[in-house]
Design a protein around this motif. Sequence first.
Motif, PDB file in Angstrom:
ATOM      1  N   ARG A 287       0.662  -1.119  -0.474  1.00 34.20           N
ATOM      2  CA  ARG A 287      -0.373   0.494  -0.076  1.00 34.20           C
ATOM      3  C   ARG A 287       1.116   1.253   0.221  1.00 34.20           C
ATOM      4  NH1 ARG A 287      -2.717  -1.375   3.496  1.00 34.20           N
ATOM      5  NH2 ARG A 287      -5.053  -1.904   3.049  1.00 34.20           N
ATOM      6  N   CYS A 288       0.657   2.288  -0.598  1.00 35.71           N
ATOM      7  CA  CYS A 288       1.437   3.065  -1.428  1.00 35.71           C
ATOM      8  C   CYS A 288       0.171   4.941  -0.563  1.00 35.71           C
ATOM      9  CB  CYS A 288       1.931   3.020  -2.282  1.00 35.71           C
ATOM     10  SG  CYS A 288       3.249   1.920  -3.212  1.00 35.71           S
ATOM     11  N   GLU A 289       0.638   5.730   0.007  1.00 30.88           N
ATOM     12  CA  GLU A 289      -0.317   6.474   0.331  1.00 30.88           C
ATOM     13  C   GLU A 289       0.798   8.137  -0.181  1.00 30.88           C
ATOM     14  OE1 GLU A 289      -0.233   6.049   4.735  1.00 30.88           O
ATOM     15  OE2 GLU A 289      -1.286   4.382   5.121  1.00 30.88           O
ATOM     16  N   GLY A 290      -0.182   8.772  -0.276  1.00 29.12           N
ATOM     17  CA  GLY A 290       0.152  10.299  -0.320  1.00 29.12           C
ATOM     18  C   GLY A 290       0.414  11.110  -1.508  1.00 29.12           C
ATOM     19  N   LEU A 291      -0.192   9.870  -2.533  1.00 33.45           N
ATOM     20  CA  LEU A 291      -0.507  10.180  -3.930  1.00 33.45           C
ATOM     21  C   LEU A 291      -1.921  10.361  -4.306  1.00 33.45           C
ATOM     22  CD1 LEU A 291       0.798  11.765  -6.220  1.00 33.45           C
ATOM     23  CD2 LEU A 291       2.132   9.164  -6.254  1.00 33.45           C
ATOM     24  N   LYS A 292      -1.846  10.964  -4.905  1.00 31.74           N
ATOM     25  CA  LYS A 292      -3.635  10.635  -5.777  1.00 31.74           C
ATOM     26  C   LYS A 292      -3.693  10.590  -7.706  1.00 31.74           C
ATOM     27  CE  LYS A 292      -6.391   8.477  -2.697  1.00 31.74           C
ATOM     28  NZ  LYS A 292      -6.823   7.694  -2.544  1.00 31.74           N
ATOM     29  N   PRO A 293      -2.354   9.926  -8.228  1.00 32.89           N
ATOM     30  CA  PRO A 293      -2.268  10.173  -9.277  1.00 32.89           C
ATOM     31  C   PRO A 293      -3.329   9.805 -10.892  1.00 32.89           C
ATOM     32  CG  PRO A 293      -1.850   7.941  -8.917  1.00 32.89           C
ATOM     33  CD  PRO A 293      -1.947   8.694  -7.583  1.00 32.89           C
TER      34      PRO A 293
ATOM     35  N   PRO B  71      -1.670   5.833 -11.894  1.00 33.83           N
ATOM     36  CA  PRO B  71      -0.588   5.148 -10.678  1.00 33.83           C
ATOM     37  C   PRO B  71       0.586   5.001 -11.337  1.00 33.83           C
ATOM     38  CG  PRO B  71      -2.718   4.010 -11.099  1.00 33.83           C
ATOM     39  CD  PRO B  71      -2.697   4.524 -11.794  1.00 33.83           C
ATOM     40  N   PRO B  72       1.948   5.416 -10.516  1.00 34.70           N
ATOM     41  CA  PRO B  72       3.188   5.561 -10.929  1.00 34.70           C
ATOM     42  C   PRO B  72       3.719   3.869 -10.624  1.00 34.70           C
ATOM     43  CG  PRO B  72       2.871   6.324  -9.081  1.00 34.70           C
ATOM     44  CD  PRO B  72       1.687   6.212  -9.092  1.00 34.70           C
ATOM     45  N   PRO B  73       4.753   2.999 -11.155  1.00 35.06           N
ATOM     46  CA  PRO B  73       5.357   2.250 -10.662  1.00 35.06           C
ATOM     47  C   PRO B  73       5.816   2.143  -9.544  1.00 35.06           C
ATOM     48  CG  PRO B  73       7.082   3.119 -12.262  1.00 35.06           C
ATOM     49  CD  PRO B  73       5.346   4.011 -12.284  1.00 35.06           C
TER      50      PRO B  73
ATOM     51  N   GLY C  58      -4.757   5.481  -0.261  1.00 31.09           N
ATOM     52  CA  GLY C  58      -4.076   5.501  -1.608  1.00 31.09           C
ATOM     53  C   GLY C  58      -3.741   3.934  -2.472  1.00 31.09           C
ATOM     54  N   GLU C  59      -2.836   3.369  -3.074  1.00 34.43           N
ATOM     55  CA  GLU C  59      -2.854   3.343  -4.221  1.00 34.43           C
ATOM     56  C   GLU C  59      -2.248   1.672  -2.986  1.00 34.43           C
ATOM     57  OE1 GLU C  59      -4.327   3.849  -6.540  1.00 34.43           O
ATOM     58  OE2 GLU C  59      -4.389   5.393  -6.127  1.00 34.43           O
ATOM     59  N   VAL C  60      -2.444   0.600  -3.742  1.00 36.47           N
ATOM     60  CA  VAL C  60      -2.696  -0.031  -3.632  1.00 36.47           C
ATOM     61  C   VAL C  60      -2.015  -1.686  -5.092  1.00 36.47           C
ATOM     62  CG1 VAL C  60      -3.207  -3.152  -2.329  1.00 36.47           C
ATOM     63  CG2 VAL C  60      -3.818  -0.849  -1.763  1.00 36.47           C
ATOM     64  N   TYR C  61      -0.583  -2.309  -4.932  1.00 30.32           N
ATOM     65  CA  TYR C  61      -0.358  -3.102  -5.434  1.00 30.32           C
ATOM     66  C   TYR C  61       0.112  -4.461  -5.290  1.00 30.32           C
ATOM     67  CZ  TYR C  61       1.171   1.192  -7.647  1.00 30.32           C
ATOM     68  OH  TYR C  61       1.013   3.193  -7.853  1.00 30.32           O
ATOM     69  N   ARG C  62      -0.429  -5.136  -6.719  1.00 31.79           N
ATOM     70  CA  ARG C  62      -0.056  -6.906  -5.443  1.00 31.79           C
ATOM     71  C   ARG C  62       0.734  -7.046  -6.192  1.00 31.79           C
ATOM     72  NH1 ARG C  62      -5.314 -10.646  -4.778  1.00 31.79           N
ATOM     73  NH2 ARG C  62      -5.402  -9.395  -2.816  1.00 31.79           N
ATOM     74  N   PHE C  63       1.428  -8.070  -6.097  1.00 31.07           N
ATOM     75  CA  PHE C  63       2.943  -9.038  -6.382  1.00 31.07           C
ATOM     76  C   PHE C  63       2.390 -10.598  -6.586  1.00 31.07           C
ATOM     77  CE2 PHE C  63       6.221 -12.682  -6.594  1.00 31.07           C
ATOM     78  CZ  PHE C  63       6.956 -11.684  -8.217  1.00 31.07           C
ATOM     79  N   SER C  64       2.144 -11.510  -7.227  1.00 30.64           N
ATOM     80  CA  SER C  64       1.822 -12.918  -7.428  1.00 30.64           C
ATOM     81  C   SER C  64       3.098 -13.047  -8.210  1.00 30.64           C
ATOM     82  CB  SER C  64       0.437 -12.891  -8.304  1.00 30.64           C
ATOM     83  OG  SER C  64      -0.905 -11.754  -7.861  1.00 30.64           O
ATOM     84  N   GLY C  65       3.298 -14.596  -8.048  1.00 28.49           N
ATOM     85  CA  GLY C  65       4.017 -15.489  -8.360  1.00 28.49           C
ATOM     86  C   GLY C  65       3.802 -17.035  -7.925  1.00 28.49           C
ATOM     87  N   THR C  66       4.631 -17.812  -8.466  1.00 28.39           N
ATOM     88  CA  THR C  66       4.997 -19.316  -7.644  1.00 28.39           C
ATOM     89  C   THR C  66       6.009 -19.765  -7.741  1.00 28.39           C
ATOM     90  OG1 THR C  66       5.296 -19.748 -10.191  1.00 28.39           O
ATOM     91  CG2 THR C  66       2.729 -19.460  -9.723  1.00 28.39           C
ATOM     92  N   ALA C  67       5.908 -20.911  -6.495  1.00 24.62           N
ATOM     93  CA  ALA C  67       7.434 -21.266  -6.122  1.00 24.62           C
ATOM     94  C   ALA C  67       7.119 -22.854  -6.302  1.00 24.62           C
ATOM     95  CB  ALA C  67       7.891 -21.343  -4.801  1.00 24.62           C
ATOM     96  N   LYS C  68       8.269 -23.642  -6.575  1.00 25.54           N
ATOM     97  CA  LYS C  68       8.185 -25.656  -6.800  1.00 25.54           C
ATOM     98  C   LYS C  68       9.650 -25.559  -7.195  1.00 25.54           C
ATOM     99  CE  LYS C  68       8.921 -25.521 -12.269  1.00 25.54           C
ATOM    100  NZ  LYS C  68       7.996 -26.287 -13.227  1.00 25.54           N
TER     101      LYS C  68
END
Length: 336
Positions: free
Chosen positions: A231-237, A240-242, A302-312
């Motif tokens: 979660r990133c706060e302080g900006l309402k673009p 959303p920036p990277p 703020g803005e919420v970002y999600r990382f998704s991945g897999t492990a094996k």
Amino acid sequence: MTRNVLNKLLLSSLALTASLAWTDAFASRANFPKYCIQRSPHPTEKFVTLPPRITLDAAPVGGVLATITIPTGWTENDRFWCYGGPLIMVEVEGLNLIKKDDFFETNIPGIALRTGLTFTADTYVVYAPRGVYPVGSNDYSVRTLTIQLVRTDTSVSSGTLPTNFKVKLSTRGDPTLQYTVTVGGNSEVISELFSSCSAVNAVVDVQMGKESIENLTSGRATERPFNFDVRCEGLKPTTPPPVRVYFEGNSSADGMLALSGAGTPGVASGIGISLVDNKGVKLPFAKARQIKIDHLRSEPQGEVYRFSGTAKYALTSGQVKPGKANATMTYVIEYN
């Protein structure tokens, strides 16, 4: 299992009134005449106004967020002439100096101020509190005031820039020759940067389960999905920036994590943990190869970002032997 790291640079500052006395360091240059005089009578004080709005650009900690250049109002006809190379000083009154970095404090979190004057035909800026020896005998004119806003922390906010300070130019040769630029006006600093980003999930525990050696050797190891939110706060673009991420851990190559305690009794051998994101990209174990995190949603906070991945589990080298197969890595969030 993963855990997040968000590193902050804490700047310990000492508030001092900006001043610099003439010292013995320059005494060796006092053995021959050095002075400056006006070429013709003209005012030695000017008033300038900051722009009403300053928008910040992205910059790393220690970098320049914005540069404002303001004409002083003096022209090439408002000249002073120096002989013998006297020391010319630029000083500031009305702001507190952060001594370590030669920046000045502002009331905006994460932002310091640097200011200086140009007094030659080129664009070289002499920043306070600094001095410069002119080369030879020459004419000079105080042409522009430069103000830089410098990033001092990962958290950067918006606010009103302090005003009503003075930037002064003086010379040792003639104590009566002093030029003063008084800065006024209300300037609203607009930060288009996140003030902070933090992990929603401080620890992510990926349950790898049991895997047979037969499945490993036949390439049929089970993939275990995982994700974490930021979660990133302080900006309402509008867009959303990277926000980016890279990983730290015991890894010999991107996308492959070594087992904890590898080579010790009871720990499996010949295998590691293969890691990719939801696009099939191997997870990077170097800042230079950081990858973007997908924007998930906007919230009032703020803005919420999600990382998704897999492990094996995956084969590495050497003989495959059963045993414990745990591993730990850290994810590092990069933003602004």
